[in-house]
Design a protein around this motif. Sequence first.
Motif, PDB file in Angstrom:
ATOM      1  N   LEU A  29       0.854  -1.178   0.000  1.00  0.00           N
ATOM      2  CA  LEU A  29       0.000   0.000   0.000  1.00  0.00           C
ATOM      3  C   LEU A  29       0.893   1.232   0.000  1.00  0.00           C
ATOM      4  O   LEU A  29       1.966   1.213   0.572  1.00  0.00           O
ATOM      5  CB  LEU A  29      -0.872   0.013   1.261  1.00  0.00           C
ATOM      6  CG  LEU A  29      -1.992  -1.028   1.324  1.00  0.00           C
ATOM      7  CD1 LEU A  29      -2.666  -0.971   2.687  1.00  0.00           C
ATOM      8  CD2 LEU A  29      -3.001  -0.797   0.211  1.00  0.00           C
ATOM      9  N   PRO A  30       0.432   2.299  -0.620  1.00  0.00           N
ATOM     10  CA  PRO A  30       1.237   3.528  -0.562  1.00  0.00           C
ATOM     11  C   PRO A  30       1.270   4.054   0.867  1.00  0.00           C
ATOM     12  O   PRO A  30       0.405   3.719   1.677  1.00  0.00           O
ATOM     13  CB  PRO A  30       0.485   4.486  -1.487  1.00  0.00           C
ATOM     14  CG  PRO A  30      -0.916   3.955  -1.563  1.00  0.00           C
ATOM     15  CD  PRO A  30      -0.818   2.475  -1.372  1.00  0.00           C
ATOM     16  N   PRO A  31       2.268   4.900   1.181  1.00  0.00           N
ATOM     17  CA  PRO A  31       2.353   5.453   2.533  1.00  0.00           C
ATOM     18  C   PRO A  31       1.090   6.201   2.910  1.00  0.00           C
ATOM     19  O   PRO A  31       0.397   6.744   2.051  1.00  0.00           O
ATOM     20  CB  PRO A  31       3.537   6.425   2.455  1.00  0.00           C
ATOM     21  CG  PRO A  31       4.325   5.984   1.282  1.00  0.00           C
ATOM     22  CD  PRO A  31       3.359   5.358   0.325  1.00  0.00           C
ATOM     23  N   GLY A  32       0.806   6.235   4.203  1.00  0.00           N
ATOM     24  CA  GLY A  32      -0.368   6.969   4.670  1.00  0.00           C
ATOM     25  C   GLY A  32      -1.268   6.067   5.486  1.00  0.00           C
ATOM     26  O   GLY A  32      -1.230   4.842   5.338  1.00  0.00           O
ATOM     27  N   LEU A  33      -2.052   6.674   6.374  1.00  0.00           N
ATOM     28  CA  LEU A  33      -2.908   5.881   7.236  1.00  0.00           C
ATOM     29  C   LEU A  33      -4.257   6.577   7.392  1.00  0.00           C
ATOM     30  O   LEU A  33      -4.344   7.714   7.863  1.00  0.00           O
ATOM     31  CB  LEU A  33      -2.248   5.702   8.605  1.00  0.00           C
ATOM     32  CG  LEU A  33      -3.023   4.880   9.642  1.00  0.00           C
ATOM     33  CD1 LEU A  33      -3.389   3.515   9.097  1.00  0.00           C
ATOM     34  CD2 LEU A  33      -2.208   4.742  10.911  1.00  0.00           C
ATOM     35  N   ASP A  34      -5.282   5.899   6.942  1.00  0.00           N
ATOM     36  CA  ASP A  34      -6.647   6.346   7.227  1.00  0.00           C
ATOM     37  C   ASP A  34      -7.517   5.101   7.334  1.00  0.00           C
ATOM     38  O   ASP A  34      -7.020   3.979   7.245  1.00  0.00           O
ATOM     39  CB  ASP A  34      -7.168   7.318   6.148  1.00  0.00           C
ATOM     40  CG  ASP A  34      -7.125   6.698   4.761  1.00  0.00           C
ATOM     41  OD1 ASP A  34      -7.073   5.431   4.668  1.00  0.00           O
ATOM     42  OD2 ASP A  34      -7.130   7.435   3.766  1.00  0.00           O
ATOM     43  N   GLU A  35      -8.813   5.297   7.513  1.00  0.00           N
ATOM     44  CA  GLU A  35      -9.697   4.157   7.730  1.00  0.00           C
ATOM     45  C   GLU A  35      -9.667   3.193   6.549  1.00  0.00           C
ATOM     46  O   GLU A  35      -9.761   1.974   6.716  1.00  0.00           O
ATOM     47  CB  GLU A  35     -11.117   4.689   7.989  1.00  0.00           C
ATOM     48  CG  GLU A  35     -11.889   3.749   8.872  1.00  0.00           C
ATOM     49  CD  GLU A  35     -13.149   4.387   9.436  1.00  0.00           C
ATOM     50  OE1 GLU A  35     -13.013   5.335  10.232  1.00  0.00           O
ATOM     51  OE2 GLU A  35     -14.254   3.932   9.080  1.00  0.00           O
ATOM     52  N   GLU A  36      -9.519   3.751   5.352  1.00  0.00           N
ATOM     53  CA  GLU A  36      -9.518   2.907   4.160  1.00  0.00           C
ATOM     54  C   GLU A  36      -8.320   1.956   4.167  1.00  0.00           C
ATOM     55  O   GLU A  36      -8.416   0.811   3.734  1.00  0.00           O
ATOM     56  CB  GLU A  36      -9.538   3.790   2.893  1.00  0.00           C
ATOM     57  CG  GLU A  36      -9.757   3.029   1.600  1.00  0.00           C
ATOM     58  CD  GLU A  36     -10.790   1.880   1.713  1.00  0.00           C
ATOM     59  OE1 GLU A  36     -10.452   0.760   1.260  1.00  0.00           O
ATOM     60  OE2 GLU A  36     -11.899   2.067   2.289  1.00  0.00           O
ATOM     61  N   VAL A  37      -7.183   2.438   4.691  1.00  0.00           N
ATOM     62  CA  VAL A  37      -5.984   1.590   4.774  1.00  0.00           C
ATOM     63  C   VAL A  37      -6.256   0.414   5.709  1.00  0.00           C
ATOM     64  O   VAL A  37      -5.929  -0.743   5.412  1.00  0.00           O
ATOM     65  CB  VAL A  37      -4.770   2.415   5.256  1.00  0.00           C
ATOM     66  CG1 VAL A  37      -3.608   1.495   5.621  1.00  0.00           C
ATOM     67  CG2 VAL A  37      -4.341   3.401   4.183  1.00  0.00           C
TER      68      VAL A  37
END
Lengths: 482, 250
Positions: A29-37
């Motif tokens: 997954l690309p960097p980053g964190l949200d609910e979708e991740v």
Amino acid sequence: MSSKPQDVEALIGRKYQHGFVTDIESDSLPPGLDEEVVRAISRKKQEPAFLLDWRLKAFRHWLTMREPQWAHVHYQRIDYQDISYYSAPRTPANAPKSLEEVDPKLLATYAKLGIPLHERARLAGVAVDAVFDSVSVATTFKDKLAKAGVIFCSFSDAVHHHPELVERYLGSVVPAADNFFAALNSAVFSDGSFVYVPAGVRCPMELSTYFRINAAKTGQFERTLIIAAEGASVSYLEGCTAPMRDENQLHAAVVELVALDDARIKYSTVQNWYPGDENGIGGIFNFVTKRGECRGRNSKISWTQVETGSAITWKYPSCVLRGDNSVGEFYSVAVTNNYQQADTGTKMIHIGRNTRSTIVSKGISAGHAENTYRGQVKILPSAEGARNFTQCDSLLMGAKCAAHTFPYMEVKNPTAVVEHEASTSKIGEDQLFYCLQRGISQEDAVNMIVSGFCKVVFKELPMEFAVEAQNLLSVSLEGAVG
Amino acid sequence: MLKISNLTARVAGKNILNGVDLEVNAGEIHALMGPNGSGKSTLAQILAGREDYEITGGSVLFEGRDLLALPPEERARAGLFLGFQYPVEIPGVNNVYLLKAALNAKRKAAGEPEVDAYEFLALIKQKMKFMQMSESFLTRGVNEGFSGGEKKRNEVLQMLVLEPKLAILDETDSGLDIDALKVVSNGVNSLRDPHRSVVLVTHYQRLLDYIVPDRVHVFSGGRILKSGDKSLALELEKRGYDWLQESRVA
């Protein structure tokens, strides 16, 4: 004769497909964190709904939390949006094909540590298919465990094959919202280990032996859950004395142990992740939550750790002594050299009657390192007759390092007895000179003195590791004096 | 064996050795006596290679080699042994393990094969019996929880195992009861040999009843004030040190 070999093969096949080694498609997954991740991770792992819900709850809570600042460690702020929360393991394509392709310096370290030849290849990351020996040995072990009824598999495997156990015990010791790093782990953990030892079963082997041979690359957010049912016992060793290189700087693992009536869990850790170079550049940040609950009467949980790696260690393996007469133990050696920082210790929470705990912590600092012991002993009003003994000793090598001790004690039952002993000593000029005068080299003398200092902890380690751990200490402190 | 010429040294800006001359030949036993603070122990420490002292002049030859140029562990491997006045405790380090490491370091330096665990155990048991030490010392930490007398016995035990060419025993007799003194003396005497020398630093004539010295030296003010044979020790016992210092002033 006809069915047995097939069973074994089926077992091997199954494990190989879903097990420790590879079960993740090669995407990230690309960097980053949200609910979708969080949803994406759960989806990729085809998890049941309860687990996704659990992850999401943890994530939402994490958003409301702040990174803890109380530890005696200093580091640059971590950008949590700059991390990829799901990345494929390194593909065998760029892994070394054989030991000949491995950095000779790394191999020299393995030799110094006394690591058996057949394990060096795996540790150095040689493509798995090339390590024939290990695979066959591991297979024998799997067979033996299955016969005893012990479940030992990857966390993902457990989610698919034993969801009822996972649902019952996951987060029951370290709740998803326990602390900042535990919440983060709960939201995004990738994989880890699962152990269930059924009632009355003594695990027929040290799980260390197995683990050493079959361990997959440690993930960034590892999750471990170990359950010993009534009267069961198990000894588990995590990690390895060999230096572990890892691309991920941040590690935030969670380990939960559950001991029911009369059960025993011994959990040993040897942690030697990349500590950064001698100028303090690079190195792993290790923020771990480890907790065991003596849920049943007469149960016992024992933590032994030898920590020599990582740039930053933030770690407090703890015991919740809920069952009457339960016992918690913590034996620790933490070594910091160069610019390493360690803030480590334990918590012993006494709830049941006649609960007992022992804490022995040995901190060794060299170079410019900071070594902090932080321990809490809490005796609740219900803990009639509770006992604690704490001993923490620090050894300083050189003039630029530091050791700190922060004991917290909270005693709410007047029948409890709590003892605390602490000492700080410099590696004695007198001790060193005594050894030199007997013809022993400086390096050997330092090793001898340090090993002596740590002896009470080393004797708690599984035998085969005690020697390696001792060697590890000398490698870690090479050139620290003189 | 040992030739000290006009050795001067100081610590923290204070002169503590003021021109020591001493020659010890192979096979000889010398006793160094003198009041507290006269520099006897300092000399012993300097010979063993302790770094806390600044050597400001003079020379020390050990079997013709420049002793002061060698680091302490090489002096030890070359056959110099110091019996410490206050043997240090090293918690958790097995007493026998340290001794085996010491012996093997010495053997290795001499190009000899290392002793294995079985050979060593047999050797140490025999020496311990001679020193009347219980076998519990096999498993204890180096000097850990030893009484004063036990520490001194342990020093002599180490000496017997390492078989040095030159042993410097710094007040090994202090704090011993008469039985222990006999045992320790027996240990030293058993090493007596035409190729081996001993320097005894002591306050008490009574040690010299058991270990008869070839030469006795009186140390004072960081140098040797007077030398003689064993009768000098008896005279000191009778008259103390003051008459020597007075005669020096005169």
